[in-house]
Write a protein that holds these residues in place. Structure first.
Motif, short mmCIF file in Angstrom:
data_model
loop_
_atom_site.label_atom_id
_atom_site.label_comp_id
_atom_site.label_asym_id
_atom_site.label_seq_id
_atom_site.Cartn_x
_atom_site.Cartn_y
_atom_site.Cartn_z
N HIS A 1 0.81 -1.22 0.00
CA HIS A 1 0.00 0.00 0.00
C HIS A 1 0.85 1.27 0.00
O HIS A 1 0.38 2.34 -0.37
CB HIS A 1 -0.92 -0.01 1.23
CG HIS A 1 -1.74 -1.25 1.33
ND1 HIS A 1 -2.78 -1.55 0.48
CD2 HIS A 1 -1.65 -2.31 2.19
CE1 HIS A 1 -3.30 -2.72 0.81
NE2 HIS A 1 -2.63 -3.20 1.84
N LEU A 2 2.11 1.15 0.37
CA LEU A 2 2.98 2.33 0.40
C LEU A 2 3.24 2.87 -1.00
O LEU A 2 3.52 4.06 -1.17
CB LEU A 2 4.31 1.98 1.08
CG LEU A 2 4.22 1.59 2.57
CD1 LEU A 2 5.58 1.14 3.07
CD2 LEU A 2 3.68 2.73 3.40
N SER A 3 3.13 2.00 -2.00
CA SER A 3 3.34 2.43 -3.39
C SER A 3 2.04 2.45 -4.19
O SER A 3 2.06 2.53 -5.41
CB SER A 3 4.36 1.51 -4.07
OG SER A 3 3.93 0.15 -4.02
N SER B 1 -7.73 6.37 -3.33
CA SER B 1 -8.57 5.87 -2.24
C SER B 1 -8.32 6.67 -0.96
O SER B 1 -7.31 7.38 -0.81
CB SER B 1 -8.27 4.40 -1.97
OG SER B 1 -6.96 4.24 -1.47
N GLU B 2 -9.23 6.55 -0.03
CA GLU B 2 -9.09 7.21 1.27
C GLU B 2 -7.86 6.69 2.01
O GLU B 2 -7.15 7.44 2.68
CB GLU B 2 -10.35 6.98 2.10
CG GLU B 2 -10.36 7.71 3.43
CD GLU B 2 -11.62 7.45 4.24
OE1 GLU B 2 -11.65 7.87 5.41
OE2 GLU B 2 -12.56 6.82 3.69
N LYS B 3 -7.61 5.39 1.85
CA LYS B 3 -6.43 4.79 2.49
C LYS B 3 -5.14 5.43 1.97
O LYS B 3 -4.26 5.83 2.75
CB LYS B 3 -6.41 3.29 2.19
CG LYS B 3 -5.13 2.58 2.59
CD LYS B 3 -5.01 1.24 1.88
CE LYS B 3 -4.87 1.45 0.38
NZ LYS B 3 -4.86 0.19 -0.38
N THR B 4 -5.03 5.57 0.64
CA THR B 4 -3.83 6.16 0.05
C THR B 4 -3.67 7.62 0.46
O THR B 4 -2.56 8.09 0.75
CB THR B 4 -3.89 6.05 -1.49
OG1 THR B 4 -4.03 4.67 -1.84
CG2 THR B 4 -2.64 6.60 -2.13
N ALA B 5 -4.77 8.35 0.51
CA ALA B 5 -4.73 9.76 0.93
C ALA B 5 -4.20 9.86 2.36
O ALA B 5 -3.43 10.78 2.69
CB ALA B 5 -6.11 10.37 0.81
N ARG B 6 -4.61 8.92 3.21
CA ARG B 6 -4.14 8.93 4.60
C ARG B 6 -2.63 8.66 4.64
O ARG B 6 -1.89 9.33 5.38
CB ARG B 6 -4.91 7.87 5.39
CG ARG B 6 -4.59 7.81 6.89
CD ARG B 6 -5.26 8.95 7.65
NE ARG B 6 -5.21 8.73 9.08
CZ ARG B 6 -6.21 8.22 9.81
NH1 ARG B 6 -7.36 7.89 9.22
NH2 ARG B 6 -6.08 8.07 11.11
N ILE B 7 -2.16 7.73 3.85
CA ILE B 7 -0.73 7.41 3.81
C ILE B 7 0.06 8.62 3.32
O ILE B 7 1.10 8.99 3.89
CB ILE B 7 -0.47 6.18 2.92
CG1 ILE B 7 -1.07 4.92 3.56
CG2 ILE B 7 1.03 5.98 2.68
CD1 ILE B 7 -1.03 3.69 2.68
N ARG B 8 -0.42 9.27 2.28
CA ARG B 8 0.28 10.44 1.73
C ARG B 8 0.32 11.58 2.76
O ARG B 8 1.32 12.30 2.87
CB ARG B 8 -0.40 10.90 0.45
CG ARG B 8 -0.38 9.88 -0.67
CD ARG B 8 1.04 9.58 -1.17
NE ARG B 8 1.04 8.40 -2.03
CZ ARG B 8 1.43 7.19 -1.67
NH1 ARG B 8 1.90 7.01 -0.44
NH2 ARG B 8 1.41 6.18 -2.50
N THR C 1 3.69 13.30 4.24
CA THR C 1 3.90 14.74 4.15
C THR C 1 4.47 15.28 5.45
O THR C 1 5.21 16.28 5.47
CB THR C 1 2.57 15.45 3.82
OG1 THR C 1 2.10 14.99 2.55
CG2 THR C 1 2.76 16.96 3.75
N GLU C 2 4.16 14.63 6.54
CA GLU C 2 4.67 15.03 7.86
C GLU C 2 6.06 14.47 8.12
O GLU C 2 6.61 14.63 9.22
CB GLU C 2 3.72 14.53 8.95
CG GLU C 2 2.31 15.09 8.87
CD GLU C 2 2.23 16.54 9.32
OE1 GLU C 2 3.09 16.95 10.13
OE2 GLU C 2 1.33 17.24 8.85
N GLY C 3 6.65 13.80 7.10
CA GLY C 3 7.97 13.20 7.28
C GLY C 3 7.93 11.90 8.06
O GLY C 3 8.96 11.48 8.62
N LEU C 4 6.77 11.26 8.09
CA LEU C 4 6.60 10.02 8.84
C LEU C 4 6.17 8.89 7.91
O LEU C 4 5.92 9.10 6.73
CB LEU C 4 5.54 10.22 9.92
CG LEU C 4 5.81 11.33 10.94
CD1 LEU C 4 4.57 11.61 11.76
CD2 LEU C 4 7.00 10.96 11.84
N LEU C 5 6.09 7.70 8.45
CA LEU C 5 5.58 6.54 7.73
C LEU C 5 4.51 5.87 8.59
O LEU C 5 4.57 5.94 9.83
CB LEU C 5 6.70 5.53 7.44
CG LEU C 5 7.70 5.90 6.35
CD1 LEU C 5 8.82 4.88 6.31
CD2 LEU C 5 7.01 5.98 4.98
#
Length: 269
Positions: free
Chosen positions: A33-35, A40-47, A51-55
């Motif tokens: 899911h990282l790539s 999707s809502e899931k991908t938006a949450r990951i991005r 953006t905050e410099g986190l994973l």
């Protein structure tokens, strides 16, 4: 050999430690899911996390599973936390689970099994079949020994109404549990607002122990008393009880199904 290489995993937002996605797979599936390039809502949450410099924090919840076991655990976790997750699919076994946000009420098939019941109309000063048929209800009460029998009926139960000295007069489904006379409404109106044939249905209505209790019924098939269904000396079931199971009354069940052109078992399920 059984393949037990499946696992169930969770994605956690490191900003608030909120779980936001559950999945199942094997190998490196948990990291796919990282790539993910979807919108999707899931991908938006990951991005947003990146953006905050986190994973996202990715953790395995259960491992060493067969694929069906992984599906079931995934579905269970999604069901439990579905309102805060980004999962679009509810899981393969979702049809076996009760609907979300339904724990506040009893559901047939989960909290109880629907039954098929004989119900003695018990005509008199407090109830009349014509009222029951016209206004979609059955009733019993004027004492706990009769009240308790009607209170045991649940939404979805099937009732076969019997009129003493006449025969079977209706088949219906319970659509709401019995309530005291003053709490029952038909089309938004109290029963006392209708011209009831039963002259004293209201009696003891200020006493929750001895009040008449009213059970909402959707009549599937019903007839006036002059057309009651009966066959003398045929082994048809009757009892003075308000309610009784017809589970072990095959002769009566077959007779009622034939006369009213219904399948009682199908109605109950």
């Amino acid at each position: 050999m059984t393949d037990r290489s499946y696992y169930v995993y969770v994605y956690i937002d490191p900003r608030n430690l909120e779980e936001f996605y559950y999945g199942k797979g094997k190998g490196s599936r948990r990291f796919a899911h990282l790539s993910d390039g979807s919108d999707s809502e899931k991908t938006a949450r990951i991005r947003a996390i990146e953006t905050e410099g986190l994973l996202p924090i990715i953790r395995t919840v259960a491992a060493g599973l067969t694929e069906p076991e992984a599906h079931l655990i995934e579905t269970t976790l999604i069901w439990k936390l579905g309102s805060v997750l980004t999962n679009k699919a509810a899981g393969r076994f979702v049809s076996l689970f009760r609907p979300n946000n339904s724990l506040h009420r009893e559901l047939p098939g989960f909290d109880y099994q629907n039954g098929i019941y004989y119900f003695n109309v018990g005509e008199g000063l407090h109830r009349n079949w014509d009222d029951c048929r016209r206004l979609g209800f059955l009733s019993a009460g004027q004492g706990p020994q009769w009240r308790d029998q009607i209170l045991d009926l649940a939404e979805g139960d099937v009732v076969v109404a019997y009129l003493k000295g006449k025969g079977y007069v209706g088949v219906g489904k319970v659509t709401a549990r019995a309530v005291p006379y003053l709490d029952f409404r038909y089309e938004g109106r109290l029963l006392q607002d209708f011209n009831l044939i039963a002259p004293h249905m209201w009696e003891n209505s200020d006493d929750p122990v001895n009040s008449e209790y009213v059970l909402r019924i959707e009549w599937i098939a019903s007839v006036p008393r002059t057309e009651a269904k009966w066959k003398p000396h045929s082994g048809l079931y009757t009892t003075q009880l308000v309610r009784a199971s017809l589970e072990r009354q095959p002769i009566t069940v077959a007779f009622v199904e034939s006369e009213f052109n219904v399948s009682l078992k199908s109605l109950a399920t």
